[in-house]
Design an enzyme around this catalytic site. Structure first.
Site, PDB file in Angstrom:
ATOM      1  CB  CYS A  27      -4.047   0.030  -6.971  1.00  0.00           C
ATOM      2  SG  CYS A  27      -4.278  -1.604  -7.711  1.00  0.00           S
ATOM      3  NE  ARG A  28      -7.497  -3.953  -1.674  1.00  0.00           N
ATOM      4  CZ  ARG A  28      -7.797  -5.232  -1.875  1.00  0.00           C
ATOM      5  NH1 ARG A  28      -7.091  -6.174  -1.318  1.00  0.00           N
ATOM      6  NH2 ARG A  28      -8.809  -5.577  -2.633  1.00  0.00           N
TER       7      ARG A  28
END
Length: 129
Positions: free
Chosen positions: A94-95
């Site tokens: 993810c981020r």
């Protein structure tokens, strides 16, 4: 003496409850990898790369070959079952690493073999990947 007994019982009960309800960063059937380890892992063409960020984040940049399924959408499980093959390792990110751990737990519960990038896409790009 009675005071020590009560203290001992309380400590024992606390340890017992902690073992039942304790939190682990990566319990379940997934591993969190550093950028270097993740890079080696995704070199295997048999793995499935999964980006669990939003479509907007994905469009701004992603790891080549990654499929995008947003973990924050209510149909994440259904889409994952429809798209991800059970017989392959799912390597996801993810981020920053928080959502990927959530996704990894969900996919582990669905009996997928899962590996996630600790630190997420931010660490990936920071490392010059």
């Amino acid at each position: 003496m009675k005071r020590f007994y009560i203290l001992g019982v309380a400590m024992g009960m606390s340890a017992f409850l902690s073992s039942l309800f304790g939190c682990h960063v990566s319990d379940g059937d997934f591993r969190s990898l550093s950028v270097a380890e993740f890079k080696e892992y995704i070199a295997d063409t048999a793995v499935v790369r999964l980006d669990v960020r939003t479509a907007e984040e994905y469009a701004e940049g992603h790891i080549a070959g990654a499929v995008n399924i947003d973990v924050l959408q209510p149909d994440f499980k259904q889409k994952s079952k429809a798209v991800l093959p059970k017989g392959k390792t799912i390597v996801l990110y993810c981020r920053s690493g928080k959502r990927s751990k959530k996704a990894a737990r969900i996919l582990s519960e669905l009996h997928y073999k899962v590996v996630e990038l600790d630190g997420g896409y931010m660490e990936w790009t920071k490392a010059g990947q």
